[in-house]
Design a protein around this motif. Structure first.
Motif, PDB file in Angstrom:
ATOM      1  N   ALA A 198       0.848  -1.202   0.000  1.00  0.00           N
ATOM      2  CA  ALA A 198       0.000   0.000   0.000  1.00  0.00           C
ATOM      3  C   ALA A 198       0.880   1.246   0.000  1.00  0.00           C
ATOM      4  N   HIS A 199       0.303   2.360  -0.431  1.00  0.00           N
ATOM      5  CA  HIS A 199       1.038   3.627  -0.385  1.00  0.00           C
ATOM      6  C   HIS A 199       0.161   4.717   0.217  1.00  0.00           C
ATOM      7  N   ASN A 210       3.470  13.721  -6.114  1.00  0.00           N
ATOM      8  CA  ASN A 210       3.012  13.153  -7.374  1.00  0.00           C
ATOM      9  C   ASN A 210       4.080  12.210  -7.933  1.00  0.00           C
ATOM     10  N   ASN A 211       5.313  12.650  -7.895  1.00  0.00           N
ATOM     11  CA  ASN A 211       6.395  11.805  -8.398  1.00  0.00           C
ATOM     12  C   ASN A 211       6.502  10.507  -7.606  1.00  0.00           C
ATOM     13  N   ARG A 212       6.311  10.611  -6.289  1.00  0.00           N
ATOM     14  CA  ARG A 212       6.401   9.392  -5.491  1.00  0.00           C
ATOM     15  C   ARG A 212       5.265   8.445  -5.861  1.00  0.00           C
ATOM     16  N   ILE A 213       4.088   9.035  -6.082  1.00  0.00           N
ATOM     17  CA  ILE A 213       2.944   8.196  -6.454  1.00  0.00           C
ATOM     18  C   ILE A 213       3.185   7.536  -7.810  1.00  0.00           C
ATOM     19  N   ARG A 214       3.635   8.332  -8.779  1.00  0.00           N
ATOM     20  CA  ARG A 214       3.912   7.780 -10.103  1.00  0.00           C
ATOM     21  C   ARG A 214       4.969   6.682 -10.004  1.00  0.00           C
ATOM     22  N   GLY A 215       5.982   6.946  -9.215  1.00  0.00           N
ATOM     23  CA  GLY A 215       7.044   5.953  -9.039  1.00  0.00           C
ATOM     24  C   GLY A 215       6.494   4.668  -8.447  1.00  0.00           C
ATOM     25  N   TYR A 216       5.616   4.828  -7.470  1.00  0.00           N
ATOM     26  CA  TYR A 216       4.992   3.660  -6.826  1.00  0.00           C
ATOM     27  C   TYR A 216       4.222   2.837  -7.847  1.00  0.00           C
ATOM     28  N   ILE A 217       3.412   3.536  -8.638  1.00  0.00           N
ATOM     29  CA  ILE A 217       2.575   2.855  -9.632  1.00  0.00           C
ATOM     30  C   ILE A 217       3.435   2.122 -10.661  1.00  0.00           C
ATOM     31  N   ASP A 218       4.429   2.834 -11.199  1.00  0.00           N
ATOM     32  CA  ASP A 218       5.275   2.235 -12.233  1.00  0.00           C
ATOM     33  C   ASP A 218       6.103   1.079 -11.685  1.00  0.00           C
ATOM     34  N   ALA A 219       6.552   1.238 -10.454  1.00  0.00           N
ATOM     35  CA  ALA A 219       7.386   0.186  -9.868  1.00  0.00           C
ATOM     36  C   ALA A 219       6.567  -1.080  -9.655  1.00  0.00           C
ATOM     37  N   GLU A 229      -6.639   0.155  -6.297  1.00  0.00           N
ATOM     38  CA  GLU A 229      -7.003   1.519  -5.910  1.00  0.00           C
ATOM     39  C   GLU A 229      -7.104   1.715  -4.415  1.00  0.00           C
ATOM     40  N   GLU A 230      -7.645   0.697  -3.736  1.00  0.00           N
ATOM     41  CA  GLU A 230      -7.865   0.847  -2.295  1.00  0.00           C
ATOM     42  C   GLU A 230      -6.548   0.909  -1.524  1.00  0.00           C
ATOM     43  N   LEU A 231      -5.454   0.554  -2.175  1.00  0.00           N
ATOM     44  CA  LEU A 231      -4.153   0.569  -1.499  1.00  0.00           C
ATOM     45  C   LEU A 231      -3.380   1.874  -1.722  1.00  0.00           C
ATOM     46  N   LEU A 232      -3.946   2.751  -2.513  1.00  0.00           N
ATOM     47  CA  LEU A 232      -3.280   4.029  -2.794  1.00  0.00           C
ATOM     48  C   LEU A 232      -4.103   5.174  -2.219  1.00  0.00           C
ATOM     49  N   TYR A 260       3.974   1.683   2.378  1.00  0.00           N
ATOM     50  CA  TYR A 260       5.006   2.686   2.092  1.00  0.00           C
ATOM     51  C   TYR A 260       4.358   4.044   2.325  1.00  0.00           C
ATOM     52  N   VAL A 261       4.842   4.766   3.347  1.00  0.00           N
ATOM     53  CA  VAL A 261       4.253   6.049   3.705  1.00  0.00           C
ATOM     54  C   VAL A 261       5.193   7.161   3.246  1.00  0.00           C
ATOM     55  N   ALA A 262       4.636   8.187   2.627  1.00  0.00           N
ATOM     56  CA  ALA A 262       5.474   9.213   2.003  1.00  0.00           C
ATOM     57  C   ALA A 262       6.056  10.218   2.998  1.00  0.00           C
ATOM     58  N   SER A 263       5.883  10.005   4.279  1.00  0.00           N
ATOM     59  CA  SER A 263       6.481  10.873   5.286  1.00  0.00           C
ATOM     60  C   SER A 263       6.713  10.086   6.569  1.00  0.00           C
ATOM     61  N   ASP A 264       7.819  10.347   7.228  1.00  0.00           N
ATOM     62  CA  ASP A 264       8.123   9.626   8.459  1.00  0.00           C
ATOM     63  C   ASP A 264       7.094   9.902   9.550  1.00  0.00           C
ATOM     64  N   TYR A 265       6.581  11.124   9.563  1.00  0.00           N
ATOM     65  CA  TYR A 265       5.609  11.466  10.610  1.00  0.00           C
ATOM     66  C   TYR A 265       4.357  10.607  10.468  1.00  0.00           C
ATOM     67  N   ALA A 266       3.837  10.561   9.264  1.00  0.00           N
ATOM     68  CA  ALA A 266       2.655   9.735   9.038  1.00  0.00           C
ATOM     69  C   ALA A 266       2.989   8.265   9.288  1.00  0.00           C
ATOM     70  N   ALA A 267       4.210   7.861   8.936  1.00  0.00           N
ATOM     71  CA  ALA A 267       4.622   6.474   9.174  1.00  0.00           C
ATOM     72  C   ALA A 267       4.606   6.174  10.669  1.00  0.00           C
ATOM     73  N   LEU A 268       5.012   7.163  11.456  1.00  0.00           N
ATOM     74  CA  LEU A 268       5.005   6.984  12.907  1.00  0.00           C
ATOM     75  C   LEU A 268       3.581   6.770  13.412  1.00  0.00           C
ATOM     76  N   GLY A 269       2.657   7.584  12.915  1.00  0.00           N
ATOM     77  CA  GLY A 269       1.251   7.415  13.284  1.00  0.00           C
ATOM     78  C   GLY A 269       0.760   6.022  12.920  1.00  0.00           C
ATOM     79  N   ALA A 270       1.125   5.590  11.727  1.00  0.00           N
ATOM     80  CA  ALA A 270       0.712   4.269  11.261  1.00  0.00           C
ATOM     81  C   ALA A 270       1.287   3.192  12.177  1.00  0.00           C
TER      82      ALA A 270
END
Lengths: 354, 354
Positions: A198-199, A210-219, A229-232, A260-270
């Motif tokens: 998930a991202h 946006n770039n991180r999202i595109r990178g996630y999708i392409d990867a 969709e539910e994972l993004l 995969y969380v795009a920020s450490d702060y949000a990752a901490l919450g998760a």
DNA sequence: AACTTTTGCTTAAACGTTTAAACAAAATAC
DNA sequence: GTATTTTGTTTAAACGTTTAAGCAAAAGTT
């Protein structure tokens, strides 16, 4: 009449600030000589230099920045606009900028948009008002309209963006390769055996997210994983938002095995949510953050994250600014410097023991 | 030779900034008239005022702040130093300052110490360098040595402290009555039937936190409650610290029935711990925070807190600064304005239903 | 000794504003 | 119709610094 009087009183009471002229009078030399002595001009004798500096100290002389800035046509101030003050990344960037710039005689005026568009505009206005020689900025999350940044360019002073930049805006930019960072992360998670990644990302209108999202999708595609969709999920990426979005993911009938969380702060919450629910990290769900904040190494389990090279970014941004100042003609060529980020692998994603 | 040439090139390429003189030339009037027209001087005819403003707009004229500041002997800038940027209290204070000051033609340069002494000193230096007309500051947690603040005073510009002030420093100060606030809180908790009231406070060397601690101690005495050392804890008051100190309190053999936390953030951390351990708030332990941050009303249970009147403090600080600017003589009398705080009672402490 | 060069300073103008003082023209007063 | 006030503007100096240009004296070169 009364006004005149009070003005005279003021003159008496307020010890006038000492100027270059005062020093000149004491030593019976010209103000010009004093100015040169203070700037270590080679045409001034060592003797007078010493004398001038001594008198300057005695009289508690401080140069009038306004006067010199006016005369020289530059203020030796550079404005910085950062979206937040409390992130390790931004403070690292600013610190290394400061180091480089101070060495070259520049002072810094720091401002913070606090992710607010209005504040960002206010910041730009005061910076322009104080006649800074240039602005180094990272855009607020909210910012979509770029006319205010164009205002800077139209004033003819250099604008350098870092991290949160924009493709449209025709300016220098320093940042990391967010697109590739996502690839590195997804590749790592796949290597750990994860299949449902998930991202929790930022808002798409911000270039880097946006770039991180595109990178996630392409990867995902590259590794033959389906994009679900539910994972993004898009989010503002605060700690609290990280909690909420994680809870949202856990409500799915088919929960992910990696986030995969795009920020450490949000990752901490998760991570807090996962721990509260006794979900094992990384065994049940692997977790990767972004930014390499110091706390990522300190929590249990430590959080795998992306190192954004804040010092390098700050240094490059400052140097780009200095290049502008030193070039006599207006530079037309743009500097787009994209650094490659580095994945710091920690416990939160280490399923396969080395 | 080469240098001269490149300079000429520069002159050609760079569209020189338009000045008051350019406007004057266009309209065939004197620069003085233009200046006066732009400032709506009563002795300039409406006709020329209109013409001047039109031409100014056409030529994209922006006044040169450096020149006017130099000439007038004041920059119309006021520097603000706040310890943090993300607290509702500080941003409220600053916003209301800004409102008052903007109305009187002043611009603001915001700086943040981020609770660091070194940064605070740096901030003071840049503010003095940019020749601000005054500084309004709230001291960092770390700050003990006050020589840097004296540097401001020795420059002869007004310094106004708010919230985090210092008794020793001979300056104006605006804040709330922290000592009394503690009394209000303890009284409230006693009325709710609490008998073992703990205090997670800030560091004693900071004036406001010391006052809160003293208030807590004296209030206990007044209500004939014993002061127990294990119930009085000093901390940096972050969310994380709030969690830790709460856990520490829960480890006591005789746990408290109320906790008064000197910051809403730390109170939030404490509340998280209580919720995780299924301890009922306020039934088992009543909780009171400090600062009336917006989230206190939004969490469950909502947190009782102290409203610090940020708008009022900001307004008063700004007004005090303006008083300094308008008085012709250096003011000797100090303004110490202490506002009374207000307890906002919410669910976290409401044991006795009204 | 007659020159050139170097050293060490001074003079004066400039940066873009603001503002006190001066002044001419228009309006008002008597 | 002269005296006075008001209106609308200009002149010129000032804010504190920097810097190009100038210049006299000292040092160096033939």
């Amino acid at each position: 009449m009364l006004k005149r009087l009070s003005k005279d009183i003021k003159k008496i009471i307020i010890k006038k600030k000492t100027t270059i002229k005062d020093i000149a009078n004491v030593l019976n030399i010209s103000p010009a000589a004093v100015s040169k002595a203070l700037h270590d001009d080679s045409r001034i004798s060592e003797k007078t230099k010493k004398a001038v500096k001594q008198v300057a100290k005695n009289l508690n002389y401080h140069p009038n920045h306004l006067a010199s800035a006016l005369r020289k046509g530059k203020s030796n101030l550079v404005g910085i606009i950062a979206p937040r003050t409390n992130s390790h990344f931004f403070s690292g960037v600013v610190q290394s900028m400061e180091e480089v710039l101070n060495k070259k005689g520049y002072n810094i005026i720091m401002t913070h948009s606090n992710e607010s568009y209005k504040k960002e505009c206010d910041n730009i206005d005061t910076l322009l008002y104080t006649q800074v020689d240039g602005i180094i900025a990272s855009m607020a999350n909210e910012t979509i309209d770029l006319s205010y940044f164009n205002k800077i360019k139209s004033k003819g002073i250099p604008l350098i963006l870092f991290d949160r930049g924009e493709n449209d805006l025709n300016v220098d930019y320093i940042g990391i390769d967010d697109y590739k960072s996502s690839h590195i992360i997804v590749k790592h998670l796949v290597e750990q055996g994860c299949k449902r990644i998930a991202h929790i990302g930022g808002y798409k209108h911000t270039r880097i997210f946006n770039n991180r999202i595109r990178g996630y999708i392409d990867a995902l595609k590259e590794h033959n994983l389906p994009l679900e969709e539910e994972l993004l999920i898009e989010s503002s990426l605060s700690i609290e938002e990280g909690r909420k979005k994680m809870e949202q993911l856990l409500k799915l009938k088919d929960i992910p095995d990696a986030v995969y969380v795009a920020s450490d702060y949000a990752a901490l919450g998760a991570l807090q949510v996962l721990k509260e629910r006794q979900i094992k990290v990384p065994e049940d769900i692997a977790l990767v953050g972004f930014g390499n904040e110091p706390f990522t190494a300190m929590v249990t389990p430590s959080i795998t994250s992306i190192n954004q090279h804040s010092e390098e970014i700050g240094k490059l941004a400052a140097k780009t600014f200095l290049e502008h100042m030193n070039s006599t003609v207006i530079k037309q060529s743009l500097n787009k410097k994209i650094l490659e980020a580095e994945l710091i692998i920690r416990d939160s994603s280490k399923k396969v023991k080395a």
